[in-house]
Design a protein around this motif. Structure first.
Motif, PDB file in Angstrom:
ATOM      1  N   GLU A   1       0.851  -1.193   0.000  1.00 61.06           N
ATOM      2  CA  GLU A   1       0.000   0.000   0.000  1.00 61.06           C
ATOM      3  C   GLU A   1       0.889   1.246   0.000  1.00 61.06           C
ATOM      4  O   GLU A   1       1.803   1.354   0.805  1.00 61.06           O
ATOM      5  CB  GLU A   1      -0.901   0.028   1.238  1.00 61.06           C
ATOM      6  CG  GLU A   1      -1.900  -1.120   1.311  1.00 61.06           C
ATOM      7  CD  GLU A   1      -2.993  -1.007   0.264  1.00 61.06           C
ATOM      8  OE1 GLU A   1      -3.231   0.123  -0.223  1.00 61.06           O
ATOM      9  OE2 GLU A   1      -3.610  -2.041  -0.064  1.00 61.06           O
TER      10      GLU A   1
ATOM     11  N   VAL B   1       0.934   4.929   0.956  1.00 60.57           N
ATOM     12  CA  VAL B   1       0.175   5.791   1.865  1.00 60.57           C
ATOM     13  C   VAL B   1       0.182   7.234   1.396  1.00 60.57           C
ATOM     14  O   VAL B   1      -0.852   7.910   1.382  1.00 60.57           O
ATOM     15  CB  VAL B   1       0.743   5.688   3.293  1.00 60.57           C
ATOM     16  CG1 VAL B   1      -0.032   6.591   4.250  1.00 60.57           C
ATOM     17  CG2 VAL B   1       0.725   4.240   3.781  1.00 60.57           C
ATOM     18  N   ALA B   2       1.348   7.731   1.006  1.00 54.65           N
ATOM     19  CA  ALA B   2       1.460   9.126   0.601  1.00 54.65           C
ATOM     20  C   ALA B   2       2.751   9.334  -0.178  1.00 54.65           C
ATOM     21  O   ALA B   2       3.728   8.595  -0.009  1.00 54.65           O
ATOM     22  CB  ALA B   2       1.441  10.052   1.820  1.00 54.65           C
TER      23      ALA B   2
ATOM     24  N   THR C   1       5.234   3.831   2.123  1.00 57.30           N
ATOM     25  CA  THR C   1       4.514   2.608   1.776  1.00 57.30           C
ATOM     26  C   THR C   1       4.463   1.661   2.970  1.00 57.30           C
ATOM     27  O   THR C   1       5.173   1.845   3.965  1.00 57.30           O
ATOM     28  CB  THR C   1       5.200   1.875   0.603  1.00 57.30           C
ATOM     29  OG1 THR C   1       6.272   1.058   1.093  1.00 57.30           O
ATOM     30  CG2 THR C   1       5.740   2.843  -0.428  1.00 57.30           C
TER      31      THR C   1
ATOM     32  N   ASP D   1      -5.403  10.050  -4.347  1.00 59.56           N
ATOM     33  CA  ASP D   1      -5.396  10.713  -3.039  1.00 59.56           C
ATOM     34  C   ASP D   1      -4.021  10.688  -2.385  1.00 59.56           C
ATOM     35  O   ASP D   1      -3.672  11.599  -1.617  1.00 59.56           O
ATOM     36  CB  ASP D   1      -6.427  10.064  -2.109  1.00 59.56           C
ATOM     37  CG  ASP D   1      -7.854  10.384  -2.517  1.00 59.56           C
ATOM     38  OD1 ASP D   1      -8.033  11.249  -3.397  1.00 59.56           O
ATOM     39  OD2 ASP D   1      -8.787   9.766  -1.972  1.00 59.56           O
ATOM     40  N   HIS D   2      -3.225   9.648  -2.659  1.00 56.50           N
ATOM     41  CA  HIS D   2      -1.893   9.556  -2.045  1.00 56.50           C
ATOM     42  C   HIS D   2      -0.955  10.659  -2.542  1.00 56.50           C
ATOM     43  O   HIS D   2       0.083  10.909  -1.928  1.00 56.50           O
ATOM     44  CB  HIS D   2      -1.288   8.178  -2.330  1.00 56.50           C
ATOM     45  CG  HIS D   2      -1.239   7.845  -3.786  1.00 56.50           C
ATOM     46  ND1 HIS D   2      -2.354   7.510  -4.517  1.00 56.50           N
ATOM     47  CD2 HIS D   2      -0.200   7.812  -4.662  1.00 56.50           C
ATOM     48  CE1 HIS D   2      -2.016   7.285  -5.782  1.00 56.50           C
ATOM     49  NE2 HIS D   2      -0.717   7.463  -5.889  1.00 56.50           N
TER      50      HIS D   2
END
Length: 369
Positions: free
Chosen positions: A102, A104-105, A118, A292-293
């Motif tokens: 994943e 995240v940002a 991540t 969105d990240h």
């Protein structure tokens, strides 16, 4: 923290195309670049498609660069056929996709690098190929009374196939290809079906050639250049009229109703007094880009979209969006992956294709495929 030249987020058509072209210019997977994918297995969004969408029903699946998809059984689910093809592709070209991971940002890092946060730890990168598509962001419209509905509501993203709707009264919302496909399948087993769209559907007669395709892509591209949220390419092409669609129109299955005004506990209703009793509302209302990240980078324009030139984000030349807006098609994603890598090569100070070991290995794999 690991430092690499390029991070690729997403291993669908767009991400794999980008990774392939990174190898072609001599970058080595897991040394110079890394591919991160949150899905549990190869196949991109295709792995989540409903079982009744067989490969023979898939419209416009374009092969990945360097390796054709041949000999596929049209009667098999597209999720299986394309998932196996993507898996074979990753192994053939040694792309070494990290999954499930994943992201995240993505935010500003140090020394001019981007910091990619991540689930397997942070990466510092000189450039980013974002190929996250739209599947993870299904769009659910909001209507008065929606929470009061006592039946079942689901989105195309969770469509299980027609058998789940046997004997039910079903309202299908949405005028795109998925909505019509779902409706035609469900109508064969449901007690009753209703088709509701915000705008009258446009059915396309005749062939859809290269000129029409270029015009459709140009319409989407213009929105992206203006910093507006992209429309899908499909949304501006209309619905193709094939034998199945003609039959459904003749039988009344594709008789369209205007959008309802509210949802009731037992169905939907219009302000003019009309109402329909329903057991299920299926929202075939599309998807939005899963970006969105990228919010910490503040790439969005006042219009709500990310403005790009080619694939490059105008607000940050290190970021390339592949499979976004005009490249959100299988052939568009392939071309965008190549274009992004061409620009990234210039950013990294590379000119032309390398003749190092990684490039030679990639070319050998292309020849073998």
């Amino acid at each position: 923290m690991r430092a690499v030249d390029v991070v690729v987020i997403g291993a669908g058509q767009a991400g794999l195309s980008g990774a392939y072209h990174l190898r072609r210019v001599g970058l080595e997977p897991d040394r110079d670049f890394v591919v991160l994918d949150h899905a549990p297995r190869p196949g991109g969004a295709w792995q989540f498609r409903w079982p009744s969408l067989t490969y023979g029903k898939v419209h416009g699946m374009h092969a990945l660069p360097g390796m054709e998809l041949t000999g596929a059984d049209g009667a098999r689910p597209s999720s299986e056929v394309i998932g196996e093809y993507f898996d074979r592709y990753e192994r053939t070209f040694g792309l070494r996709v990290h999954r499930p991971v994943e992201v995240v940002a993505v935010r500003e890092g140090e020394d001019g690098r981007l910091l990619v946060e991540t689930s397997e730890g942070p990466y510092a990168t000189r450039a980013l190929i974002n190929a996250t598509g739209t599947w993870d962001r299904p769009f659910w419209p909001r209507y008065p009374g929606q929470e009061s509905f006592r039946g079942r509501q689901l989105h195309t993203a969770g469509y299980p196939g027609p058998e789940a709707f046997a004997g039910r009264r079903v309202v299908v919302v949405g005028g795109g290809a998925s909505g019509t496909q779902h409706l035609m399948e469900i109508a064969e087993v449901a007690a009753d079906t209703f088709w509701v769209t915000r705008r009258p559907p446009v059915f396309r007669e005749g062939p859809f050639g290269a000129e029409e395709g270029r015009a459709a892509v140009a319409m989407v591209e213009e929105r992206v250049r203006r910093g507006l949220p992209p429309q899908s390419v499909v949304s501006v092409t209309g619905l193709p009229l094939n034998d199945a669609v003609r039959s459904a129109r003749a039988s009344g299955v594709l008789d369209r109703l205007p959008m309802f005004d509210r949802i009731t506990p037992t169905g939907v209703a219009w302000d003019d007094g009309r109402s329909i009793e329903a057991d299920v509302i299926l929202w075939a209302t599309g998807f939005r880009p899963a970006v969105d990240h990228l919010a910490p980078l503040r790439l969005r324009e006042p219009g709500g979209g990310i403005r790009v030139e080619g694939t490059r984000a105008v607000r940050d030349e290190r970021v390339h969006l592949v499979g976004y807006g005009p490249s959100a098609s299988t052939i568009g994603a392939n071309r965008a992956g190549r274009a992004a890598v061409r620009d990234i090569s210039r950013l990294l100070g590379r000119t032309g294709a390398s003749v190092g070991p990684a490039a030679r290995e990639a070319r050998t794999a292309v020849s073998a495929a």
